[in-house]
Write a protein that holds these residues in place. Structure first.
Motif, short mmCIF file in Angstrom:
data_model
loop_
_atom_site.label_atom_id
_atom_site.label_comp_id
_atom_site.label_asym_id
_atom_site.label_seq_id
_atom_site.Cartn_x
_atom_site.Cartn_y
_atom_site.Cartn_z
N ARG A 71 0.85 -1.19 0.00
CA ARG A 71 0.00 0.00 0.00
C ARG A 71 0.89 1.25 0.00
O ARG A 71 1.71 1.44 0.90
CB ARG A 71 -0.93 -0.01 1.21
CG ARG A 71 -1.83 -1.23 1.24
CD ARG A 71 -2.88 -1.15 2.33
NE ARG A 71 -3.71 -2.35 2.36
CZ ARG A 71 -4.76 -2.56 1.56
NH1 ARG A 71 -5.11 -1.62 0.69
NH2 ARG A 71 -5.44 -3.68 1.65
N ASN A 105 2.03 5.04 0.36
CA ASN A 105 1.74 6.11 1.31
C ASN A 105 1.24 7.34 0.58
O ASN A 105 1.81 7.76 -0.44
CB ASN A 105 3.00 6.47 2.11
CG ASN A 105 3.48 5.32 2.96
OD1 ASN A 105 2.68 4.57 3.52
ND2 ASN A 105 4.79 5.17 3.06
N GLY A 106 0.16 7.92 1.08
CA GLY A 106 -0.31 9.20 0.54
C GLY A 106 -0.92 9.09 -0.84
O GLY A 106 -1.12 8.01 -1.40
N GLU A 107 -1.22 10.26 -1.40
CA GLU A 107 -1.82 10.37 -2.72
C GLU A 107 -0.75 10.68 -3.76
O GLU A 107 0.38 11.05 -3.43
CB GLU A 107 -2.89 11.47 -2.72
CG GLU A 107 -4.02 11.24 -1.73
CD GLU A 107 -4.86 10.05 -2.09
OE1 GLU A 107 -4.97 9.73 -3.30
OE2 GLU A 107 -5.42 9.40 -1.17
N PRO A 157 1.35 12.81 -5.98
CA PRO A 157 1.72 14.23 -5.81
C PRO A 157 1.10 15.11 -6.89
O PRO A 157 0.75 14.66 -7.98
CB PRO A 157 3.25 14.20 -5.92
CG PRO A 157 3.63 12.81 -5.55
CD PRO A 157 2.53 11.94 -6.05
N ASP A 158 0.99 16.39 -6.58
CA ASP A 158 0.44 17.36 -7.51
C ASP A 158 1.40 17.52 -8.69
O ASP A 158 2.56 17.90 -8.50
CB ASP A 158 0.29 18.71 -6.79
CG ASP A 158 -0.36 19.78 -7.67
OD1 ASP A 158 -0.61 19.50 -8.85
OD2 ASP A 158 -0.61 20.88 -7.15
N THR A 193 8.52 10.05 -2.42
CA THR A 193 7.64 10.37 -1.29
C THR A 193 6.72 9.22 -0.92
O THR A 193 6.13 9.22 0.17
CB THR A 193 6.79 11.60 -1.62
OG1 THR A 193 6.02 11.34 -2.81
CG2 THR A 193 7.65 12.83 -1.85
N ARG A 194 6.59 8.21 -1.79
CA ARG A 194 5.70 7.07 -1.52
C ARG A 194 6.45 5.74 -1.53
O ARG A 194 5.83 4.69 -1.36
CB ARG A 194 4.59 7.03 -2.58
CG ARG A 194 3.84 8.34 -2.71
CD ARG A 194 2.90 8.34 -3.89
NE ARG A 194 1.71 7.57 -3.64
CZ ARG A 194 0.81 7.24 -4.58
NH1 ARG A 194 1.02 7.59 -5.84
NH2 ARG A 194 -0.26 6.54 -4.26
N ARG A 241 8.90 2.81 -0.28
CA ARG A 241 9.38 2.26 1.00
C ARG A 241 10.89 1.97 0.97
O ARG A 241 11.47 1.60 2.00
CB ARG A 241 8.61 0.98 1.34
CG ARG A 241 8.68 -0.13 0.32
CD ARG A 241 7.88 -1.32 0.82
NE ARG A 241 7.89 -2.45 -0.11
CZ ARG A 241 7.44 -3.67 0.21
NH1 ARG A 241 6.98 -3.90 1.42
NH2 ARG A 241 7.48 -4.65 -0.68
#
Length: 357
Positions: free
Chosen positions: A299, A301-303, A305-306, A318-319, A321
């Motif tokens: 899974r 993390n987060g959405e 990015p913009d 940013t997502r 692992r």
């Protein structure tokens, strides 16, 4: 053509050695589609840019199916429309090899545009919205033949009847309107319209995502049969990796407007070389009930990015692992990490990523 009762698409054969060794039918080089985004008044910068497609290099060989996958917002559909020459904002090159010359689809005009519109066609996602409800099937399927080839009269009716037969519809359907058909039948009409001018390349944008599961496999079988019959090359855009696995010879995985991995389908599913691909594969349902739960679901993390304000370094860090400090500051290049395999990850050779097997 396969029986309607057959429900499981056959796995694709590897594309021909001739196609792989020769020049690609379609090639993009540093393709970019950036949209201006105006900021509220009073801020220092009044305009920023959404990088929907950001430097994509792809090549599709004659007769193969190249899959483009990724989650919503990654730029798949924008890439498809740029390939079709429908994005005036597009920069870079989209090189298409017609029978007698090379056409740059990013700068279409004159005879090049007429040739490209005949030889490169599209199957849309929504079979309900993509058909004009005021036109009959004869008018819908016949229009590209009339406009692009100048076919009229009885010849037009005969050719429309023949392409409808190929997609599993009958002559008596000619004078009916789209509302008289089911979703699966409407998508057959959309396929007939795309193939009527006898194209060489077809861009299929989520062509089965709006259909019921029971109908989806029939349409996929039809698409494969028509590829063999008409010697077609497909650019198949989808978020459904289980569909791509059965249909595509090679796969390009997109994230935030960039390609992060390319590989032959079987190799990509067996052993991904990018953490984002590993996460996507982990979400594919396992058909065997006895094997469910045996594979870890990753899974993110987060959405997403913009795209107007992407993170620095690796767009996925940013997502991810496996991310390190290097990932936050240094942008990885899309490079060959094994024969025929490309990955945009600093640690592709070091990570032991898990595939579908």
């Amino acid at each position: 053509m396969r029986s309607e009762a057959e429900t499981t698409p056959a796995a694709p054969a590897a594309h021909s050695a001739a196609g792989a060794a020769g020049a690609p039918l379609l090639e993009t080089r540093d393709l970019k589609v950036h949209f201006p985004l105006r900021r509220p008044k009073g801020l220092r910068r009044s305009i920023t840019w959404v990088k929907a497609v950001d430097g994509v290099d792809l090549a599709a060989d004659p007769g193969e199916t190249l899959g483009i996958v990724g989650e919503s917002g990654c730029g798949k559909s924008t890439l498809g429309s740029a390939v079709l020459g429908l994005r005036p904002e597009a920069r870079g090159e989209v090189r298409y090899r017609s029978k007698d010359r090379v056409i740059d689809a990013a700068r279409l005009d004159g005879e090049d545009e007429a040739t490209y519109r005949r030889e490169v066609r599209m199957i849309f996602q929504d079979p309900f919205a993509s058909l004009n409800p005021r036109l009959t099937l004869m008018e819908i399927v016949g229009e590209p033949l009339r406009v692009l080839h100048g076919v009229t009269g009885s010849e037009l009716e005969d050719r429309v009847t023949e392409i409808l037969r190929r997609v599993g519809l009958r002559r008596e359907h000619l004078n009916r309107y789209p509302h008289a058909f089911s979703g699966g039948q409407r998508q057959r009409v959309s396929i007939a319209r795309a193939l009527a001018p006898e194209p060489r390349l077809v861009v299929a944008d989520e062509a089965v995502s709006a259909l019921d599961v029971s109908v989806r496999s029939q349409i996929l079988n039809l698409v494969q049969d028509l590829q063999d019959e008409m010697d077609l090359t497909y650019l198949f855009i989808s978020h459904d990796l289980s569909v791509v696995e059965h249909l595509c010879n090679r796969v390009a995985v997109m994230y935030l407007g960039r390609v992060v991995e390319q590989a032959p389908t079987s190799e990509l599913y067996a052993q991904p070389r990018h953490p984002y691909t590993e996460a996507l594969i982990s979400a594919v349902p396992v058909p065997d009930p006895r094997a469910r739960g045996s594979r870890e679901r990753i899974r993110l993390n987060g959405e997403l990015p913009d795209p107007a304000d992407p993170p620095g370094g690796c767009p996925f860090h940013t997502r991810c692992r496996y991310a390190t400090e290097r990932c936050a500051t240094e942008v990885p290049e899309l490079r060959e990490v094994a024969p025929g395999r490309l990955s945009a990850c600093h640690y592709s050779e070091d990570l032991a990523l898990v595939g579908a097997s």
